[in-house]
Write a protein that holds these residues in place. Structure first.
Motif, mmCIF file in Angstrom:
data_model
loop_
_atom_site.group_PDB
_atom_site.id
_atom_site.type_symbol
_atom_site.label_atom_id
_atom_site.label_comp_id
_atom_site.label_asym_id
_atom_site.label_seq_id
_atom_site.Cartn_x
_atom_site.Cartn_y
_atom_site.Cartn_z
ATOM 1 N N LEU A 88 -10.749 -18.007 8.162
ATOM 2 C CA LEU A 88 -12.107 -18.426 8.539
ATOM 3 C C LEU A 88 -12.158 -19.766 9.264
ATOM 4 C CD1 LEU A 88 -13.925 -17.532 5.176
ATOM 5 C CD2 LEU A 88 -14.053 -16.266 7.343
ATOM 6 N N ALA A 89 -11.018 -20.415 9.487
ATOM 7 C CA ALA A 89 -11.029 -21.767 10.051
ATOM 8 C C ALA A 89 -11.605 -21.786 11.467
ATOM 9 C CB ALA A 89 -9.620 -22.350 10.039
ATOM 10 N N ASP A 90 -11.239 -20.777 12.295
ATOM 11 C CA ASP A 90 -11.755 -20.742 13.667
ATOM 12 C C ASP A 90 -13.245 -20.417 13.720
ATOM 13 O OD1 ASP A 90 -9.307 -21.361 14.632
ATOM 14 O OD2 ASP A 90 -8.843 -19.381 15.477
ATOM 15 N N SER A 91 -13.722 -19.725 12.688
ATOM 16 C CA SER A 91 -15.112 -19.274 12.704
ATOM 17 C C SER A 91 -16.018 -20.121 11.807
ATOM 18 C CB SER A 91 -15.200 -17.806 12.270
ATOM 19 O OG SER A 91 -14.680 -17.646 10.956
ATOM 20 N N THR A 92 -15.539 -21.296 11.406
ATOM 21 C CA THR A 92 -16.330 -22.176 10.547
ATOM 22 C C THR A 92 -16.453 -23.548 11.197
ATOM 23 O OG1 THR A 92 -15.600 -21.024 8.547
ATOM 24 C CG2 THR A 92 -16.513 -23.239 8.268
ATOM 25 N N PHE B 128 -21.142 -22.066 19.220
ATOM 26 C CA PHE B 128 -20.780 -21.735 17.847
ATOM 27 C C PHE B 128 -21.635 -20.603 17.283
ATOM 28 C CE2 PHE B 128 -19.333 -26.399 17.099
ATOM 29 C CZ PHE B 128 -18.099 -26.107 17.666
ATOM 30 N N ALA B 129 -22.268 -19.836 18.113
ATOM 31 C CA ALA B 129 -23.162 -18.773 17.645
ATOM 32 C C ALA B 129 -22.425 -17.810 16.719
ATOM 33 C CB ALA B 129 -23.741 -18.015 18.835
ATOM 34 N N GLY B 130 -23.036 -17.542 15.570
ATOM 35 C CA GLY B 130 -22.475 -16.602 14.610
ATOM 36 C C GLY B 130 -21.434 -17.189 13.685
ATOM 37 N N LYS B 131 -21.036 -18.420 13.898
ATOM 38 C CA LYS B 131 -20.025 -19.030 13.026
ATOM 39 C C LYS B 131 -20.655 -19.490 11.710
ATOM 40 C CE LYS B 131 -16.963 -20.732 16.733
ATOM 41 N NZ LYS B 131 -15.839 -19.811 16.481
ATOM 42 N N TRP C 161 -16.858 -30.424 13.840
ATOM 43 C CA TRP C 161 -15.497 -29.946 14.108
ATOM 44 C C TRP C 161 -15.344 -28.497 13.697
ATOM 45 C CZ3 TRP C 161 -11.934 -27.811 10.779
ATOM 46 C CH2 TRP C 161 -10.616 -27.700 11.228
ATOM 47 N N SER C 162 -14.532 -27.790 14.459
ATOM 48 C CA SER C 162 -14.074 -26.452 14.092
ATOM 49 C C SER C 162 -12.650 -26.301 14.606
ATOM 50 C CB SER C 162 -14.965 -25.373 14.695
ATOM 51 O OG SER C 162 -14.437 -24.081 14.412
ATOM 52 N N LYS C 163 -11.834 -25.538 13.913
ATOM 53 C CA LYS C 163 -10.443 -25.385 14.346
ATOM 54 C C LYS C 163 -10.341 -24.721 15.711
ATOM 55 C CE LYS C 163 -5.837 -24.039 12.883
ATOM 56 N NZ LYS C 163 -4.991 -23.212 11.996
ATOM 57 N N CYS C 164 -11.392 -24.005 16.106
ATOM 58 C CA CYS C 164 -11.367 -23.377 17.431
ATOM 59 C C CYS C 164 -11.333 -24.419 18.548
ATOM 60 C CB CYS C 164 -12.558 -22.446 17.611
ATOM 61 S SG CYS C 164 -14.156 -23.279 17.677
ATOM 62 N N SER D 25 -6.408 -21.754 26.804
ATOM 63 C CA SER D 25 -6.312 -20.402 27.357
ATOM 64 C C SER D 25 -6.647 -19.332 26.324
ATOM 65 C CB SER D 25 -4.898 -20.160 27.898
ATOM 66 O OG SER D 25 -3.940 -20.256 26.850
ATOM 67 N N GLU D 26 -6.712 -19.725 25.045
ATOM 68 C CA GLU D 26 -6.970 -18.750 23.992
ATOM 69 C C GLU D 26 -8.448 -18.394 23.911
ATOM 70 O OE1 GLU D 26 -4.890 -19.054 20.147
ATOM 71 O OE2 GLU D 26 -4.072 -20.942 20.916
ATOM 72 N N GLU D 27 -8.676 -17.177 23.475
ATOM 73 C CA GLU D 27 -10.045 -16.702 23.322
ATOM 74 C C GLU D 27 -10.748 -17.479 22.197
ATOM 75 O OE1 GLU D 27 -12.507 -12.549 22.361
ATOM 76 O OE2 GLU D 27 -10.293 -12.572 22.462
ATOM 77 N N GLY D 28 -11.991 -17.834 22.426
ATOM 78 C CA GLY D 28 -12.775 -18.532 21.421
ATOM 79 C C GLY D 28 -12.619 -20.041 21.447
ATOM 80 N N TYR D 29 -11.819 -20.551 22.393
ATOM 81 C CA TYR D 29 -11.635 -22.000 22.485
ATOM 82 C C TYR D 29 -12.939 -22.685 22.897
ATOM 83 C CZ TYR D 29 -10.191 -26.475 24.558
ATOM 84 O OH TYR D 29 -10.085 -27.797 24.900
ATOM 85 N N VAL D 30 -13.267 -23.769 22.197
ATOM 86 C CA VAL D 30 -14.416 -24.607 22.555
ATOM 87 C C VAL D 30 -13.870 -25.997 22.849
ATOM 88 C CG1 VAL D 30 -16.587 -25.638 21.771
ATOM 89 C CG2 VAL D 30 -16.024 -23.283 21.132
ATOM 90 N N ALA D 31 -14.112 -26.484 24.045
ATOM 91 C CA ALA D 31 -13.549 -27.761 24.469
ATOM 92 C C ALA D 31 -14.222 -28.928 23.760
ATOM 93 C CB ALA D 31 -13.692 -27.914 25.986
ATOM 94 N N PRO D 32 -13.438 -29.857 23.209
ATOM 95 C CA PRO D 32 -14.028 -31.062 22.627
ATOM 96 C C PRO D 32 -14.742 -31.882 23.696
ATOM 97 C CG PRO D 32 -11.727 -30.801 21.969
ATOM 98 C CD PRO D 32 -11.975 -29.826 23.080
ATOM 99 N N VAL D 33 -15.638 -32.741 23.237
ATOM 100 C CA VAL D 33 -16.377 -33.627 24.142
ATOM 101 C C VAL D 33 -16.387 -35.016 23.534
ATOM 102 C CG1 VAL D 33 -18.619 -34.159 25.183
ATOM 103 C CG2 VAL D 33 -17.865 -31.784 25.012
#
Length: 730
Positions: A547-551, A332-335, A599-602, A608-616
């Motif tokens: 801003l949802a993907d970056s928050t 999440f760096a920079g978010k 949580w983040s919308k990303c 396959s989309e750029e910026g995706y962060v896999a849930p755990v």
């Protein structure tokens, strides 16, 4: 003339106190000497017994009664050396003051379900009088019988000494016997108190609430005063060499607990409309060789300081194994970051039908399946402190106020401020309550906005709902990305009664759970639905602004919903918390299970989309203290994992451990209940741990004590200030 008037007045006073009833004269003659020796011991024992009866759980007679009787004997004997007038007044004052102390603690227990040290009560008294006076008066009114019962001894004492004019002098032999009996009884009780399972509560695992339940209020006040003035010598040193793992014993396959004794099995089945949370596509945390550690020379620091406590801190931190960076480091760096402390939220209120946004965030982000917000003993303030600082609060204290001038180096707010993030903190309650106007800028927020401190200018009302607050405040920072924002919500606060919020949501609750919950429980769910709609609004506004993907939104409750427990203060004639939970809790583990969200919308994007962060999915025990190191790691911020008592939950090399301030603790294998001193297997059997677990339990117990002691000393020594200097952000 004047002399004759004085004589007549004196005779008149004597005639008023002269006993004409022969039976009364015989009674006075019989008891006049022993009564003044045994009255105070009996009264103190009566106070403690009354407290235990009112408490109604885990009644233990031995320690409270015998400590009270022995203390009363000693005090009474010492008072007999005073002149009659001083004896009568001082003894009466002691009886009355102690009665008031017991009344206060009973009312506190009835309202907050815990006994609290008097420094906490005094700190919060002004806020309670100003903002929760209705609850205070409700507590007093509902406790009128209790107040009368506690004041009866004071009234009887005044009447007896005034009418009977009891003698206060005693023969020397009686004084010797009395004080010797008191000392011997006290010594024997003390020996039993410091040995066996109770010894830990008296010494190294002392906490005000647990000690009061075990030893009685008088002994706990004595211990609390002693430890406050002179320190707890049993907690004076860290136990080193606790970080090397002890191999867990291999235990047989557990025998299932009978259905009637299993809380989860007594819970009513969910309606057919209740959905089961789908298991999200999950990532797998992988540890790297690189450590989350800072370049700090602890050997040089130990050699350069003359402060023994700070030196021990350096030695302890240097002895710990650091955590590892992992494949989620910097994800999440920079978010942007929004941290939310949610008033009285429970995981039972996270529901796909009633609170779909909370449900979405809890299941589509990092999914904490075994999360806790411990009962720290200071209500909202301590829960808030644990979440935003990553430190264990001091026992029952407003620790956040104690740190207002400290360097709180590792709060996410301060860490992101050092990265030049725009920052603000908001609360829709009074800015003076818990003295937040003094503390929250030091948490890393350049401005604190609350009711009576600018929020009404944004919302147009005082004490707005969560939805109103989010809606009015988000425009003040969304144009200033990257931003770091903090919210303390209010809508979930008790009392849970019918009002505008319930009218707004009750039809939905009845639609899905009309027969499942009672009215007060439904009202509580309505209050939390307001938080859910506020979060829905927040996400919609973030999406509209791109801003949802970056928050990132991180949310933790401040405490369990104690306003649902049976209490006249909250107007509850029964235990609605059991109605919400589906069972009556029997320990802190069952009481404090909760919900944590990162949580983040990303995390909802296509992989396959750029910026995706896999849930755990995090199945191991996790709690509010773990949130700070986890957030710092996710944002790629520099921190030293040894300097925080919690763990980065995405580091697979660190063992899960939840620590309560009362010295209970939980791992994947064992739950230690400090109130009973028992250790339970967490393998589903609920059985007591056998002797093969002794080495493991001892190590984990020492680790828990170390973490509590470390957090306390970080606060008391301004340890981060020692390491990093003055906080230049404040």
């Amino acid at each position: 003339m004047e002399s004759s008037k004085k004589v007549r007045s004196k005779k008149k006073r004597r005639s008023r106190t002269k006993l004409t009833n022969p039976y009364e004269r015989r009674l006075v003659k019989l008891i006049r000497n022993p009564l003044q020796l045994i009255s105070l011991p009996l009264i103190l024992a009566y106070y403690e017994l009354l407290l235990m009866i009112i408490r109604g759980n885990n009644i233990s007679l031995f320690f409270p009664v015998f400590f009270a009787v022995s203390s009363g004997l000693i005090i009474t004997t010492l008072l007999t050396f005073l002149p009659r007038r001083f004896y009568i007044w001082i003894k009466g004052i002691i009886i009355g003051v102690i009665a008031v102390i017991f009344i206060t603690e009973c009312l506190i227990k009835n309202s907050f379900q815990q006994y609290m040290p008097y420094n906490v009560i005094l700190h919060g008294a002004g806020g309670i009088m100003k903002h929760y006076s209705s609850q205070l008066f409700a507590a007093i009114f509902s406790g009128l019988l209790l107040i009368i019962l506690y004041l009866i001894p004071t009234v009887l004492y005044v009447l007896c000494y005034r009418r009977w004019r009891l003698k206060v002098t005693q023969q020397p032999i009686r004084k010797i016997i009395c004080i010797a009996a008191g000392l011997v009884l006290y010594l024997l009780t003390w020996i039993f108190a410091i040995t066996g399972k109770s010894g830990s509560i008296y010494k190294e695992s002392y906490s005000f609430n647990t000690a009061t339940q075990k030893f009685g209020l008088l002994t706990t006040i004595r211990l609390d005063t002693k430890y406050a003035l002179f320190g707890n010598k049993y907690q004076s040193d860290f136990v080193f060499d606790t970080d090397s793992a002890v191999e867990k014993p291999v235990t047989p396959v557990p025998t299932p607990t009978p259905a009637a004794e299993t809380p989860s099995e007594t819970q009513e089945a969910a309606p057919e409309t209740q959905e089961t949370a789908p298991e999200p596509t999950t990532g797998t945390p992988v540890a790297y060789d690189e450590l989350n550690i800072m370049n700090i020379d602890f050997d040089a620091l130990m050699a350069s300081t003359g402060d023994e406590t700070v030196q021990q801190m350096h030695q302890y931190v240097n002895s710990l194994a650091p955590g590892h960076k992992n494949n989620y480091t910097g994800a999440f760096a920079g978010k942007n970051l929004i941290m939310i402390t949610a008033e009285a939220l429970s995981d039972c209120a996270v529901d796909p039908n009633l609170t779909p946004t909370l449900y979405r965030m809890a299941n589509n982000g990092f999914r904490f399946k075994d999360f806790y917000q411990p009962s720290w003993g200071g209500s909202t303030s301590t829960g808030e402190f644990s979440f935003v600082t990553g430190l264990i609060p001091l026992d029952g204290e407003e620790t956040i106020l104690e740190t207002q001038h400290n360097n709180l180096y590792f709060t996410p707010g301060n860490a992101l401020q050092r990265q030049n993030y725009f920052s603000r903190a908001f609360h829709n309650g009074d800015q003076e309550y818990y003295s937040r106007y003094l503390t929250h800028q030091n948490l890393g927020y350049s401005e604190f906005i609350a009711s009576f401190q600018g929020l009404e200018d944004l919302t147009g009302v005082t004490y707005p709902t969560d939805t109103m607050m989010f809606d009015a405040t988000m425009d003040t920072y969304m144009g200033n990305a990257p931003f770091s924002v903090y919210y303390m919500t209010l809508s979930g606060h008790s009392n849970y009664v019918q009002n505008g919020l319930t009218d707004k949501y009750i039809d939905i609750v009845n639609q899905f759970y009309g027969d499942r919950y009672q009215e007060t429980t439904k009202y509580y769910l309505c209050y939390q639905m307001e938080l859910d709609r506020a979060l829905e609004l927040m996400i919609n506004k973030l999406e509209a602004a791109g801003l949802a993907d970056s928050t990132v939104i991180a949310l933790v409750p401040d405490h369990y919903p104690y306003g649902l427990e049976q209490s006249a203060t909250f107007g509850n004639d029964q235990d609605y918390l059991a109605d919400l939970y589906g069972y009556v809790y029997t320990n802190w583990k069952e009481l404090d299970h909760s919900v944590g969200i990162i949580w983040s919308k990303c995390m909802e994007k296509d992989p396959s989309e750029e910026g995706y962060v896999a849930p755990v999915t995090i199945s191991s025990p996790t709690y509010s203290i773990d949130m700070v190191p986890t957030i710092l790691n996710l944002f790629g911020l520099e921190f030293d994992s040894r300097l925080l008592p919690g763990r980065d939950v995405l580091d697979p090399t660190t063992e899960a451990m939840v620590v309560w301030g009362n010295h209970s603790w939980l791992t994947d294998a064992i739950y230690h209940d400090s109130s009973s001193g028992n250790d339970y297997l967490t393998d589903g059997s609920g059985q007591l741990a056998g002797p093969e677990w002794t080495e493991y339990i001892n190590q984990k117990h020492n680790q828990a004590l170390n973490k509590i002691m470390y957090s306390e000393r970080v606060v008391n020594t301004n340890y981060y200030g020692v390491l990093f200097g003055e906080d230049t952000n404040f």
